[in-house]
Scaffold this active site. Structure first.
Site, short mmCIF file in Angstrom:
data_model
loop_
_atom_site.label_atom_id
_atom_site.label_comp_id
_atom_site.label_asym_id
_atom_site.label_seq_id
_atom_site.Cartn_x
_atom_site.Cartn_y
_atom_site.Cartn_z
N CYS A 117 74.19 -60.81 -70.56
CA CYS A 117 73.21 -61.64 -71.23
C CYS A 117 72.95 -62.90 -70.44
CB CYS A 117 73.67 -62.02 -72.63
SG CYS A 117 72.61 -63.21 -73.46
N PHE A 260 59.49 -49.91 -61.50
CA PHE A 260 59.55 -48.53 -61.00
C PHE A 260 59.10 -48.46 -59.55
CE2 PHE A 260 58.96 -47.77 -65.64
CZ PHE A 260 60.15 -47.09 -65.87
N VAL A 261 59.57 -49.42 -58.75
CA VAL A 261 59.21 -49.42 -57.32
C VAL A 261 60.11 -48.41 -56.63
CG1 VAL A 261 58.92 -50.82 -55.25
CG2 VAL A 261 58.53 -51.82 -57.51
N ARG A 262 59.59 -47.21 -56.60
CA ARG A 262 60.32 -46.09 -56.01
C ARG A 262 59.32 -45.33 -55.15
NH1 ARG A 262 63.07 -44.20 -61.76
NH2 ARG A 262 64.24 -46.14 -62.11
N PRO A 263 59.32 -45.62 -53.85
CA PRO A 263 58.31 -45.04 -52.97
C PRO A 263 58.19 -43.53 -53.16
CG PRO A 263 59.67 -46.60 -51.80
CD PRO A 263 60.28 -46.45 -53.15
N PRO A 264 56.94 -43.04 -53.18
CA PRO A 264 55.73 -43.74 -52.72
C PRO A 264 54.92 -44.41 -53.84
CG PRO A 264 55.24 -41.43 -52.99
CD PRO A 264 56.69 -41.60 -53.36
N ARG A 265 55.52 -44.68 -55.01
CA ARG A 265 54.75 -45.24 -56.11
C ARG A 265 55.41 -46.49 -56.68
NH1 ARG A 265 54.14 -39.75 -56.37
NH2 ARG A 265 51.99 -39.01 -56.46
#
Length: 292
Positions: A117, A260-265
């Site tokens: 927290c 959700f920065v998880r290549p390629p999106r």
């Protein structure tokens, strides 16, 4: 000396065959850190030992109790002896500059915290926005290329030395808009990792962080956006999901928030004007129905 990991004996089970074997494992350390200001207890937080001064500075800055490292005139660990007879460094004594907000406003503000927290004194979006620096605007505002964003999660992961041994720590990393790593910190608490990065920046005289990108290894919760906003961070990148309140705060503060920065999106939830999207990168327009 701060110890961030320890060895422990464990029994490994093979659930497919019903067999067991003994082996040693490496665990991330979690210990309490008590912060005292001018001899009075301010808070106790659970953290991974290491960079405690940065942690304290970042925490105090996020709560609006100091704006400069000069508001603190002294910091020192008070060593104690643990149950095993080894010295511990779980008490940090802080001396406040007379006349500073830290010396006066903390009296009426209790800060109970845990490693999970980070929202202590700040309880609303309006409270954070009233204390956070104004978001940058105009031609000097930072823009981040899509290919840089795509590389940030792997760059953060590669810098997580203790996670490599334990698999049990969150991380926060500060990058330039071109993707160069400036600082990375790990901790059992995701908000602690951010505090350590902000504390480092405070000591280096870099605040507000108008031109940099903060990357976090997990989800983007309200308290992480809070701390980023207070530090003037224009772009916050999370490997996992943001919460609804985190998105609300990011939009209100004029920040760019990606999840959700998880290549390629990747999803852009706020401030898409700072994302330089080239054709064919796979990073699309931000969702328009996340919040209304």
């Amino acid at each position: 000396m701060a110890i961030s990991s320890v060895r422990a004996r464990t029994t490994r089970l093979d659930l497919s065959t019903g067999t067991a074997s003994e082996r040693a494992d490496t665990l991330a350390v979690e210990e309490p850190l008590q912060l005292e200001v001018d001899g009075e207890q301010l808070t106790v937080t659970m953290r991974t030992p290491g960079h405690d001064v940065e942690l304290a500075l970042g925490f105090l800055h996020a709560e609006g109790l100091l704006t400069s490292a000069d508001d603190v005139v002294a910091m020192r660990h008070c060593t104690d002896v643990g149950p095993d007879g080894a010295p511990t460094y779980n008490l940090l004594q802080i001396g406040a500059r007379p006349g500073s907000r830290l010396a006066g406003d903390r009296v009426a503000r209790p800060f109970p915290t845990t490693s999970a927290c980070g929202v202590c004194g700040s309880v609303s979006v309006e409270d954070v926005l009233s204390r956070a620096p104004a978001a940058p605007t105009g031609t000097d505002d930072v823009r981040v290329r899509a290919e840089v964003l795509a590389a940030l999660p792997d760059a953060l992961r590669a810098a997580q030395s203790t996670f490599e041994r334990t698999g049990g720590l969150h991380a926060a990393g500060l990058f330039t808009a071109d993707g160069d790593l400036l600082c990375v910190r790990e901790d059992v608490g995701r908000h602690n990792a951010v505090d350590k990065v902000v504390g480092w920046a405070l000591r280096e005289g870099r605040l507000p962080l108008r031109a940099d990108v903060l990357v976090v290894s997990g989800r983007a919760s309200f308290e992480l956006v809070q701390k980023a906003a207070m530090a003037g961070v224009p772009v916050l990148v999370a490997v996992s999901a943001p919460s609804s309140l985190a998105v609300s705060l990011a939009r209100g503060a004029g920040m760019t928030l990606l999840g959700f920065v998880r290549p390629p999106r990747a999803n852009v939830y706020a401030g898409e004007h700072r994302v330089d999207v080239a054709a064919g990168t796979g990073v699309g327009r931000p969702p328009t129905s996340v919040l209304t």
